[in-house]
Design a protein around this motif. Structure first.
Motif, PDB file in Angstrom:
ATOM      1  N   THR A 139       0.832  -1.198   0.000  1.00 38.58           N
ATOM      2  CA  THR A 139       0.000   0.000   0.000  1.00 38.58           C
ATOM      3  C   THR A 139       0.865   1.246   0.000  1.00 38.58           C
ATOM      4  OG1 THR A 139      -1.719  -1.160   1.247  1.00 38.58           O
ATOM      5  CG2 THR A 139      -1.837   1.239   1.200  1.00 38.58           C
ATOM      6  N   GLU A 141       0.645   5.337   0.406  1.00 37.44           N
ATOM      7  CA  GLU A 141      -0.154   6.498   0.778  1.00 37.44           C
ATOM      8  C   GLU A 141       0.461   7.720   0.123  1.00 37.44           C
ATOM      9  OE1 GLU A 141      -1.855   6.739   4.791  1.00 37.44           O
ATOM     10  OE2 GLU A 141      -0.858   8.701   4.943  1.00 37.44           O
ATOM     11  N   ARG A 143       0.512  11.726  -0.196  1.00 35.44           N
ATOM     12  CA  ARG A 143       0.146  12.924   0.553  1.00 35.44           C
ATOM     13  C   ARG A 143       0.462  14.178  -0.241  1.00 35.44           C
ATOM     14  NH1 ARG A 143       2.756  11.329   6.470  1.00 35.44           N
ATOM     15  NH2 ARG A 143       1.441   9.474   6.862  1.00 35.44           N
ATOM     16  N   CYS A 148      -4.969  13.507   0.871  1.00 35.49           N
ATOM     17  CA  CYS A 148      -4.224  12.290   0.546  1.00 35.49           C
ATOM     18  C   CYS A 148      -5.157  11.214   0.010  1.00 35.49           C
ATOM     19  CB  CYS A 148      -3.450  11.779   1.755  1.00 35.49           C
ATOM     20  SG  CYS A 148      -4.453  11.166   3.114  1.00 35.49           S
ATOM     21  N   HIS A 150      -4.801   6.668  -1.133  1.00 35.68           N
ATOM     22  CA  HIS A 150      -3.923   5.500  -1.023  1.00 35.68           C
ATOM     23  C   HIS A 150      -4.148   4.564  -2.199  1.00 35.68           C
ATOM     24  CE1 HIS A 150      -7.671   4.371   1.027  1.00 35.68           C
ATOM     25  NE2 HIS A 150      -7.428   3.143   0.615  1.00 35.68           N
ATOM     26  N   ARG A 152      -3.228   0.514  -3.501  1.00 36.10           N
ATOM     27  CA  ARG A 152      -2.725  -0.815  -3.180  1.00 36.10           C
ATOM     28  C   ARG A 152      -2.297  -1.502  -4.464  1.00 36.10           C
ATOM     29  NH1 ARG A 152      -6.909  -2.998   1.523  1.00 36.10           N
ATOM     30  NH2 ARG A 152      -6.195  -1.574   3.154  1.00 36.10           N
ATOM     31  N   TYR A 175      -7.472   1.636  -5.290  1.00 31.83           N
ATOM     32  CA  TYR A 175      -7.169   2.905  -4.655  1.00 31.83           C
ATOM     33  C   TYR A 175      -8.405   3.456  -3.976  1.00 31.83           C
ATOM     34  CZ  TYR A 175      -9.182   5.386  -8.745  1.00 31.83           C
ATOM     35  OH  TYR A 175     -10.010   5.849  -9.724  1.00 31.83           O
ATOM     36  N   PRO A 179      -6.349   8.445   4.005  1.00 30.06           N
ATOM     37  CA  PRO A 179      -5.194   7.651   4.419  1.00 30.06           C
ATOM     38  C   PRO A 179      -5.453   6.151   4.255  1.00 30.06           C
ATOM     39  CG  PRO A 179      -5.791   9.290   6.090  1.00 30.06           C
ATOM     40  CD  PRO A 179      -6.912   9.244   5.102  1.00 30.06           C
ATOM     41  N   ALA A 180      -4.363   5.388   4.154  1.00 25.54           N
ATOM     42  CA  ALA A 180      -4.477   3.932   4.063  1.00 25.54           C
ATOM     43  C   ALA A 180      -5.048   3.406   5.382  1.00 25.54           C
ATOM     44  CB  ALA A 180      -3.107   3.316   3.800  1.00 25.54           C
ATOM     45  N   ALA A 184       0.471   2.049   5.702  1.00 25.18           N
ATOM     46  CA  ALA A 184       1.103   2.070   4.379  1.00 25.18           C
ATOM     47  C   ALA A 184       2.480   1.429   4.420  1.00 25.18           C
ATOM     48  CB  ALA A 184       1.210   3.507   3.881  1.00 25.18           C
ATOM     49  N   THR A 187       5.132   5.754   1.871  1.00 25.06           N
ATOM     50  CA  THR A 187       4.415   7.033   1.857  1.00 25.06           C
ATOM     51  C   THR A 187       5.104   7.974   0.890  1.00 25.06           C
ATOM     52  OG1 THR A 187       3.727   6.768   4.169  1.00 25.06           O
ATOM     53  CG2 THR A 187       3.618   8.982   3.229  1.00 25.06           C
TER      54      THR A 187
END
Length: 229
Positions: A139, A141, A143, A148, A150, A152, A175, A179-180, A184, A187
């Motif tokens: 994963t 993330e 930002r 943000c 995420h 995968r 996705y 946040p994940a 994550a 990042t």
């Protein structure tokens, strides 16, 4: 309701445009690619669309088998819209449109709205390619100043199922907004300008890291692959 207009052409492209060629339809698909959304969420993330037009487009999408509406399990009383398999199959179409339109992302205009998850489409292929090149999965993330999202990435093929509220599965990548949820493996921190440069092919992830425009944190194989992409 007036009858829907059709191009009345025996052409695959014309048939596709019969279904998704109306103003706002593909942008609604863009929002639902992130995952199931409530009507209020869609309206908030589609600045400029009227409530009447949004309701009409969603109804058209249901009738054409692109989206469905369902009620969330108790105790929630909310309804959400989500894409069907046919609707999810539009992901590569939106990716191609984002790639084609990236050169037009020059200086942001004062009237331009922006949401962080809008950058998922142009970045998705670059992140997937970087992970696939190293056989890495996990994963990421991402930002930005605007928020943000995420992503995968899976090393092998997956089915088109497995959707959950707030996230969807598409082949080897998924996705979601925000946040994940489970943490994550890597990042990615960057600004909108760096996102656009990567989208336009002017900057690779690795070049962005070396130039200080992109920060990748994490000790995983995936994080290393992104730093070296």
């Amino acid at each position: 309701m007036p009858p829907r207009r059709s191009y009345d052409q025996y052409c695959a492209a014309a048939r596709a445009l019969d279904a998704v060629g109306d103003r706002w339809t593909l942008l609604i698909v863009r929002e639902l690619l992130v995952g199931p959304r409530r009507y209020t969420d869609l309206h908030a993330d589609l600045p400029g669309v009227s409530t009447d037009v949004l309701a009409s487009r969603l109804k058209d999408m249901e009738q054409r088998g692109l989206a469905t509406r369902r009620r969330l399990p108790a105790p929630s009383a909310a309804y959400v819209y989500e894409l069907t398999g046919s609707g999810r199959a539009l992901l590569p179409v939106l990716e191609a449109l984002a790639e084609w339109g990236a050169p037009a992302l020059e200086e942001r205009r004062p009237t331009d709205a922006v949401r962080a998850h809008w950058f998922a489409l142009p970045l998705l292929r670059h992140l997937a390619a970087a992970g696939a090149g190293a056989g890495a999965e996990g994963t990421v993330e991402v930002r930005l100043d605007e928020g943000c999202f995420h992503v995968r990435l899976a090393a092998g093929e997956q089915s088109h199922g497995g959707q959950t509220y707030g996230e969807q599965t598409y082949g080897e990548r998924t996705y979601g907004d925000g946040p994940a949820p489970d943490g994550a493996d890597a990042t990615l921190t960057l600004d909108a300008g760096a996102c656009v440069a990567v989208s336009r092919g002017e900057l690779t992830l690795g070049q962005g890291v070396r130039d200080g425009r992109i920060e990748v944190t994490g000790d995983s194989v995936l994080a290393k692959a992104l730093r070296e992409a």
